[in-house]
Design an enzyme around this catalytic site. Structure first.
Site, short mmCIF file in Angstrom:
data_model
loop_
_atom_site.label_atom_id
_atom_site.label_comp_id
_atom_site.label_asym_id
_atom_site.label_seq_id
_atom_site.Cartn_x
_atom_site.Cartn_y
_atom_site.Cartn_z
N TRP A 97 0.87 -1.18 0.00
CA TRP A 97 0.00 0.00 0.00
C TRP A 97 0.90 1.22 0.00
O TRP A 97 1.80 1.34 0.83
CB TRP A 97 -0.88 -0.06 1.25
CG TRP A 97 -1.82 1.09 1.44
CD1 TRP A 97 -2.67 1.62 0.53
CD2 TRP A 97 -2.01 1.83 2.66
NE1 TRP A 97 -3.39 2.65 1.09
CE2 TRP A 97 -3.00 2.80 2.39
CE3 TRP A 97 -1.45 1.76 3.93
CZ2 TRP A 97 -3.44 3.69 3.36
CZ3 TRP A 97 -1.88 2.65 4.89
CH2 TRP A 97 -2.86 3.60 4.61
N ASP A 110 0.12 -5.46 9.57
CA ASP A 110 -0.96 -4.53 9.26
C ASP A 110 -2.15 -5.39 8.84
O ASP A 110 -2.12 -6.08 7.82
CB ASP A 110 -0.54 -3.61 8.10
CG ASP A 110 -1.55 -2.49 7.86
OD1 ASP A 110 -2.61 -2.49 8.52
OD2 ASP A 110 -1.30 -1.63 7.01
N LYS A 113 -12.86 -1.43 6.60
CA LYS A 113 -13.39 -2.37 5.61
C LYS A 113 -14.40 -3.34 6.22
O LYS A 113 -15.51 -3.50 5.71
CB LYS A 113 -12.25 -3.15 4.95
CG LYS A 113 -11.12 -2.32 4.38
CD LYS A 113 -11.58 -1.42 3.25
CE LYS A 113 -10.44 -0.77 2.50
NZ LYS A 113 -9.58 0.12 3.31
#
Length: 406
Positions: A154, A235, A271
């Site tokens: 990311w 993460d 999410k």
């Protein structure tokens, strides 16, 4: 006297003019910042007048009409909050109830680490804030260290550790030819890194590739980390959202814990609960004992204090209510599985449609990958053509976010 007055007046006017020039030049050297590779896609999409435009770039779940989705468990939690709870400041460490429930998701409902109070944890501003607090923690207490970041990752990961002034290195992860994991090169990089290095790992649904190690590969990675004394920072932005099963999606972390690692973890509810704008997350660090956990937590809070002082309360209340109520938690598990299953179904549909159209390329990687993103393998030039000729917007690395059935 008149001459002195005249000279004095000129001096005042001259000084004022110089001051004005100085003030006007304060920001003269500021150049426009480069566009964020992800958010810039949304800006271009919004500026496009075409009625047929499609945005498959931004990392947010959408329904078949491209509209944002609010989960029913979230709606019910908000109904319970409305008018019933105050909006006072949270402590620097955030909502204790939210943090406790969040740790159970990552470390297990009956985790001995939780029972022994060996985990230092604070509420964070979603996953981004958790990563940033940890990066600053790493810089403050291990100033000689570096962070190894996968290629690709990311894009904001690089910004976070850069702004925390932590030197960065990279390690192999994605294999462009096979569109899968470059496991051999990854293991070589882990073995060749200096002992005691920090590594950033995606717990599940690797962003942007959707390529995850298998359970056996995670075990080999954990073993090698143990041999080298490396520190793993996970993460975990997609727990439950990847496979539909939060326990399965936390398997990588559980393997490392079984092997006795002291890990760090970033968690987010953007999410898996659709709480994108609420910025609810958690940062946790596993410690040797309760005394060390108390010290580490105090330092994490000290890092948060000058940044934002206290985390926001509303999203934390939503998460707390959902996870602490058996019926609402059951509903959430059903809804998050529904989102994950829908995305898995869209992967299958996309592959079948491409193959039925007679494409000579292999699209096996679409169904092998997991999560809300597909790393398509398209070149930046192909992405530009899709945008310019067909008004389809995505990041130039070819990452597609699933929006609707194909």
């Amino acid at each position: 006297m008149a001459l002195r007055t005249m000279i004095s007046g000129r001096a005042v006017r001259s000084g004022a003019a110089m001051g004005a020039r100085s003030i006007s030049s304060w920001w003269r050297n500021v150049e426009p910042a480069p566009k964020d590779p992800i958010l810039g896609v949304t800006e271009a999409f919004l500026a496009d007048p075409s009625p047929n435009k499609v945005n498959v770039g931004v990392g947010a779940y959408r329904d078949d009409d491209g509209k944002p989705v609010v989960l029913e468990c979230v709606r019910e939690a908000e109904r319970r909050i409305a008018g019933n709870l105050n909006m006072e400041y949270l402590p620097m460490g955030g909502s204790m109830n939210m943090v406790e429930e969040t740790l159970k998701l990552a470390y297990g409902e009956n985790s001995e680490l939780i029972k022994d109070k060996r985990i230092a944890a604070i509420q964070a501003l979603s996953g981004t804030g958790a990563c940033r607090i940890f990066a600053d923690f790493q810089r403050r207490f291990r100033p000689e260290s570096q962070i190894y970041i996968p290629v690709p990752t990311w894009s904001n990961h690089h910004n976070i550790w850069r702004d925390a002034q932590v030197p960065q290195r990279t390690f192999h992860y994605y294999h462009p030819e096979s569109k899968g994991l470059d496991f051999a090169s990854m293991m070589d990089d882990i073995k060749n890194a200096p002992n005691g290095s920090f590594f950033l790992l995606h717990a599940c649904a690797h962003n942007p590739t959707g390529v995850d190690p298998s359970e056996e590969q995670w075990r080999e990675i954990s073993y090698q980390f143990k041999a080298k004394g490396h520190f793993a920072f996970f993460d975990m932005a997609y727990q439950g959202f990847a496979s539909g099963d939060p326990e399965k999606d936390a398997k990588s972390i559980r393997i490392f814990l079984e092997d006795g690692h002291l890990i760090g973890c970033s968690q987010s509810y953007a999410k898996n609960m659709g709480l994108y704008g609420q910025r609810v997350g958690c940062l946790s660090v596993v410690c040797e004992d309760e005394k060390q956990a108390v010290a580490v937590k105090s330092q994490l809070q000290q890092l948060a204090r000058p940044m934002y002082s206290n985390p926001p309360v509303h999203g934390a209340l939503i998460v707390s209510i959902i996870l602490s109520d058996p019926d609402l938690k059951k509903l959430w598990l059903k809804e998050v599985k529904g989102m994950a299953d829908r995305i898995i179904g869209m992967r299958t549909a996309l592959r079948e449609n491409l193959e039925s159209l007679g494409s000579s390329l292999s699209w096996e990687h679409i169904t092998n990958q997991i999560g809300m993103f597909c790393y398509s393998g398209m070149t930046p030039e192909q992405v530009d053509r899709l945008t310019n000729e067909f008004h389809i917007y995505m990041t130039r690395n070819g990452r597609i976010r699933y929006t609707a059935h194909f």
